[in-house]
Motif scaffolding. Sequence first.
Motif, PDB file in Angstrom:
ATOM      1  N   ARG A  85      -4.168   1.264  -5.937  1.00 47.33           N
ATOM      2  CA  ARG A  85      -5.066   2.233  -6.887  1.00 47.33           C
ATOM      3  C   ARG A  85      -4.283   3.927  -5.952  1.00 47.33           C
ATOM      4  N   LEU A  86      -3.035   3.763  -6.003  1.00 42.55           N
ATOM      5  CA  LEU A  86      -2.570   4.724  -5.876  1.00 42.55           C
ATOM      6  C   LEU A  86      -2.068   5.203  -7.674  1.00 42.55           C
ATOM      7  N   GLY A  87      -2.080   6.909  -7.496  1.00 45.06           N
ATOM      8  CA  GLY A  87      -1.458   7.234  -8.764  1.00 45.06           C
ATOM      9  C   GLY A  87      -0.345   7.322  -9.016  1.00 45.06           C
ATOM     10  N   PRO A  88      -0.010   8.197 -10.433  1.00 38.55           N
ATOM     11  CA  PRO A  88       1.194   8.173 -10.818  1.00 38.55           C
ATOM     12  C   PRO A  88       2.263   9.026  -9.475  1.00 38.55           C
ATOM     13  N   ASP A  89       1.786   9.646  -9.624  1.00 40.51           N
ATOM     14  CA  ASP A  89       1.615  11.316  -9.379  1.00 40.51           C
ATOM     15  C   ASP A  89       1.692  11.558  -7.570  1.00 40.51           C
ATOM     16  N   ASP A  90       1.309  10.362  -7.223  1.00 42.65           N
ATOM     17  CA  ASP A  90       1.460  10.074  -5.321  1.00 42.65           C
ATOM     18  C   ASP A  90       2.889  10.019  -4.855  1.00 42.65           C
ATOM     19  N   ARG A  91       2.733   9.952  -3.714  1.00 45.94           N
ATOM     20  CA  ARG A  91       4.121  10.478  -2.956  1.00 45.94           C
ATOM     21  C   ARG A  91       3.609   9.009  -1.764  1.00 45.94           C
ATOM     22  N   PHE A  92       4.433   8.121  -1.022  1.00 40.56           N
ATOM     23  CA  PHE A  92       3.726   7.451   0.197  1.00 40.56           C
ATOM     24  C   PHE A  92       4.958   6.771   1.106  1.00 40.56           C
ATOM     25  N   SER A 106      13.068   3.763   4.522  1.00 46.19           N
ATOM     26  CA  SER A 106      13.509   4.863   5.672  1.00 46.19           C
ATOM     27  C   SER A 106      14.032   6.125   4.276  1.00 46.19           C
ATOM     28  N   SER A 107      13.617   6.133   4.037  1.00 46.06           N
ATOM     29  CA  SER A 107      14.172   7.623   2.830  1.00 46.06           C
ATOM     30  C   SER A 107      12.945   8.494   2.584  1.00 46.06           C
ATOM     31  N   GLY A 108      11.843   8.836   3.537  1.00 48.85           N
ATOM     32  CA  GLY A 108      10.620   9.827   3.635  1.00 48.85           C
ATOM     33  C   GLY A 108       9.334   9.168   2.099  1.00 48.85           C
ATOM     34  N   LEU A 109       8.700   9.866   1.945  1.00 46.44           N
ATOM     35  CA  LEU A 109       8.166   9.089   0.734  1.00 46.44           C
ATOM     36  C   LEU A 109       8.312   8.788  -0.279  1.00 46.44           C
ATOM     37  N   ALA A 145       6.753  11.127   9.457  1.00 42.42           N
ATOM     38  CA  ALA A 145       6.852  10.269   8.180  1.00 42.42           C
ATOM     39  C   ALA A 145       6.456  11.606   7.423  1.00 42.42           C
ATOM     40  N   VAL A 146       5.240  12.238   7.126  1.00 46.08           N
ATOM     41  CA  VAL A 146       4.819  13.440   6.478  1.00 46.08           C
ATOM     42  C   VAL A 146       6.499  14.451   6.511  1.00 46.08           C
ATOM     43  N   GLY A 147       6.269  14.820   7.384  1.00 45.82           N
ATOM     44  CA  GLY A 147       7.949  15.999   7.508  1.00 45.82           C
ATOM     45  C   GLY A 147       6.879  16.691   7.449  1.00 45.82           C
ATOM     46  N   ASN A 148       7.325  17.779   6.488  1.00 38.63           N
ATOM     47  CA  ASN A 148       6.630  19.634   6.802  1.00 38.63           C
ATOM     48  C   ASN A 148       5.658  19.498   5.289  1.00 38.63           C
TER      49      ASN A 148
END
Length: 197
Positions: A85-92, A106-109, A145-148
């Motif tokens: 159910r993640l949306g197209p503008d979401d990053r995870f 391994s490359s972040g969100l 993983a969240v970073g800043n």
Amino acid sequence: DERVLLDRDFVLYWGVSSQDVGMAAIAHKKAGEPGYFLLSAAPRAALESKEVQGKAIVFVLDTSGSMTGEKIAQAKAALTYCIQRLGPDDRFDVLLFSSDVERWSSSGLVAASDAARRRAIEFVEGFEAAGGTAIDEALHAAIGAVGNERGALVLLVTDGRRTVGEVSSEAIVKALERKNAGRARIFTMGVGEDLDT
């Protein structure tokens, strides 16, 4: 008929608004008293997809030995539901942990494309419950993983049974507050009847 006073009319106030936030106020004042009011502010229940803001979310799934059987099946099903159910503008990103933490990306969100969601679900489904439970390490990895990113979300799915590394709830929370520094909102989803809240 047991809890209603029948010596006066029952009055129902119902408001409908097309605004983003519907507001209504009801005031009451008896003679000689200061009075009071009720203010109701309710956001619109249905949003169009273009109105939903993209979010950054890190899913953290406990795959330790205490999660065997129905618990791991429930946890995987819940996580799959969320990922689908993640949306197209979401990053995870997805982190699985037992004695160690394994990160999906391994490359972040990662942008929540159809292909990325499918690969993440395959990653989740490929694990069986085994090992100890390093919740402290997993939460620190999630904040890494969240970073800043400000306003990110972390969803921890676990039975809460800590067995590896730091096991004190108070120490885990204090260390997490320091590392997080208000960047991410952290939610937990407890699994199983023997849940350690």
